[in-house]
Design an enzyme around this catalytic site. Structure first.
Site, mmCIF file in Angstrom:
data_model
loop_
_atom_site.group_PDB
_atom_site.id
_atom_site.type_symbol
_atom_site.label_atom_id
_atom_site.label_comp_id
_atom_site.label_asym_id
_atom_site.label_seq_id
_atom_site.Cartn_x
_atom_site.Cartn_y
_atom_site.Cartn_z
ATOM 1 N N ASN A 156 1.006 -1.312 -0.693
ATOM 2 C CA ASN A 156 0.044 0.270 0.141
ATOM 3 C C ASN A 156 1.114 1.188 -0.150
ATOM 4 O O ASN A 156 2.157 1.427 0.777
ATOM 5 C CB ASN A 156 -0.735 -0.157 0.949
ATOM 6 C CG ASN A 156 -1.248 -0.636 1.198
ATOM 7 O OD1 ASN A 156 -1.892 -1.875 0.346
ATOM 8 N ND2 ASN A 156 -2.543 -1.080 2.011
ATOM 9 N N VAL A 157 0.209 2.383 -0.456
ATOM 10 C CA VAL A 157 0.889 3.705 -0.633
ATOM 11 C C VAL A 157 0.611 4.834 0.136
ATOM 12 O O VAL A 157 0.798 5.728 -0.051
ATOM 13 C CB VAL A 157 1.136 3.847 -2.240
ATOM 14 C CG1 VAL A 157 2.237 2.572 -2.997
ATOM 15 C CG2 VAL A 157 -0.169 4.297 -2.439
ATOM 16 N N ASP A 158 -0.489 4.628 1.402
ATOM 17 C CA ASP A 158 -0.984 5.256 1.926
ATOM 18 C C ASP A 158 -0.448 5.940 2.625
ATOM 19 O O ASP A 158 -0.990 6.703 3.969
ATOM 20 C CB ASP A 158 -2.283 4.933 2.160
ATOM 21 C CG ASP A 158 -2.084 3.373 2.943
ATOM 22 O OD1 ASP A 158 -1.818 2.982 3.404
ATOM 23 O OD2 ASP A 158 -3.386 2.666 2.499
ATOM 24 N N HIS A 193 5.846 -0.531 -2.371
ATOM 25 C CA HIS A 193 5.766 0.941 -3.962
ATOM 26 C C HIS A 193 6.026 2.200 -3.877
ATOM 27 O O HIS A 193 5.242 2.917 -4.462
ATOM 28 C CB HIS A 193 4.208 0.023 -4.242
ATOM 29 C CG HIS A 193 4.161 -1.546 -5.121
ATOM 30 N ND1 HIS A 193 2.294 -1.898 -4.941
ATOM 31 C CD2 HIS A 193 4.839 -2.554 -5.084
ATOM 32 C CE1 HIS A 193 3.372 -3.224 -5.310
ATOM 33 N NE2 HIS A 193 5.046 -3.457 -5.242
ATOM 34 N N CYS A 239 10.727 14.505 -8.414
ATOM 35 C CA CYS A 239 11.073 14.504 -9.330
ATOM 36 C C CYS A 239 12.103 13.978 -10.650
ATOM 37 O O CYS A 239 12.924 12.947 -9.629
ATOM 38 C CB CYS A 239 11.823 16.552 -9.600
ATOM 39 S SG CYS A 239 12.647 16.619 -11.218
ATOM 40 N N GLY A 296 -4.212 -9.149 3.588
ATOM 41 C CA GLY A 296 -5.357 -8.189 2.775
ATOM 42 C C GLY A 296 -4.505 -8.490 1.645
ATOM 43 O O GLY A 296 -4.202 -7.311 0.959
ATOM 44 N N SER A 344 -4.089 -10.406 -2.433
ATOM 45 C CA SER A 344 -3.709 -11.996 -3.375
ATOM 46 C C SER A 344 -3.271 -12.127 -4.031
ATOM 47 O O SER A 344 -2.111 -12.771 -4.966
ATOM 48 C CB SER A 344 -5.069 -10.748 -4.560
ATOM 49 O OG SER A 344 -4.716 -10.191 -5.218
ATOM 50 N N GLY A 377 -11.116 -14.302 -0.320
ATOM 51 C CA GLY A 377 -10.294 -14.298 -1.648
ATOM 52 C C GLY A 377 -9.598 -15.209 -2.261
ATOM 53 O O GLY A 377 -8.664 -15.447 -1.157
HETATM 54 ZN ZN LIG Z 1 13.292 18.642 -10.258
#
Ligand SMILES: [Zn+2]
Length: 276
Positions: free
Chosen positions: A101-103, A118, A126, A217, A219, A245
């Site tokens: 997760n990226v949160d 991730h 940049c 959580g 897959s 699942g």
């Molecule tokens: Zn820059």
């Protein structure tokens, strides 16, 4: 299907857990999952790195949707699953927590030993000079440049992306880097992009030193996460999963709970056999 006592025993018997989390941990925080219980896409597949870099229209559309989606994403709070994993870390049971997760919600809940496999959606990088800035500053810049888009609203998606149909994205202005005017990108690993080696190496080292792996959580449909299950299995480490699942690692699991991680994880923090 296994039950909670079996998982509690698994956690007790393996005091150093390598934990891998995915989108299912954050759905209860209002961040929707891209995939259904079968591991298939629920929506259009997300933007590819090459599209973002090479296709001006796609990049404008990405930022326009992100402008709307971020408002929702930035308000997300940790849930009982994040809290329980932070508690397990405080109890000394977690060797490393690797999240797809990226949160940033694991850190918001108090977990310290986290690898953001991730990347993080709350950071902008940049692509030319490698400088970073907070997503909030990018949001302000994008809103100032695009007041008519800033008034829009839409359903939001997992990466802060949102559904906006029938909009003329060619009129959307994307700001450049403040230092060098280079192309800015969320500091997340896009599809078609490699996970930085240093993160993979840190995670693999923890697979080695851990007693077992716990998947929560996810897959594991993408290789970036699945490879750790492969590595754990190859090293003879038992693997358990809490996931609603199918998972790509189902064949490798010692036990699996197809239940909500917000229900199951809090039950594990009260197991009696704490490590010495
Ligand atoms: Zn820059």
């Amino acid at each position: 299907m296994s039950h909670v006592p079996a998982l509690a025993r698994f956690v007790d018997e393996h005091p150093r857990l390598f934990v891998l989390t995915g989108a299912g941990v954050s759905t209860a925080s209002g961040i929707p999952d891209y995939r259904d219980a079968n591991g298939d896409w629920k929506r259009k597949s997300p933007i590819l790195l090459q599209e973002f870099i090479n296709d001006d229209f796609m990049r404008r559309r990405y930022w326009a949707r992100s402008l709307i989606g971020w408002r929702h994403l930035s308000k997300a709070q940790p849930n009982a699953a994040h809290d329980a994993l932070a508690e397990l870390e405080a109890q000394g049971r977690i060797e490393l927590l690797v999240t797809q997760n990226v949160d940033g919600l694991h850190q918001a809940a108090g977990s310290n030993n986290v690898v953001d496999l991730h990347g993080r959606i709350d950071t902008i990088r940049c692509l030319s000079c490698d400088s970073t800035m907070p997503r909030k500053a990018m949001q302000d810049a994008v809103e100032q440049l695009n007041p008519e888009f800033a008034r829009l609203d839409a359903r939001s998606a997992p990466d802060g992306d949102a559904d906006l149909d029938d909009i003329d994205f060619s009129r959307f202005d994307v700001p450049g880097c403040r230092s060098c005017n280079g192309m800015l990108k969320p500091d997340v690993v896009f599809f078609g992009e490699r996970v930085p080696d240093v993160r993979v190496e840190q995670a693999m080292a923890a697979v080695d030193t851990a007693d077992a792996m716990l998947i929560v959580g996810s897959s594991l449909m993408v290789w970036s996460g699945f490879r750790f299950a492969k590595a754990a299995a190859a090293a003879g480490k038992p693997i358990a999963a809490i996931n609603m699942g199918r998972t790509r690692a189902d064949d490798l699991l010692q036990l699996k709970l197809e239940r909500s991680c917000t229900e199951v994880l809090p039950l594990l923090t009260t197991s009696r056999n704490l490590p010495a």
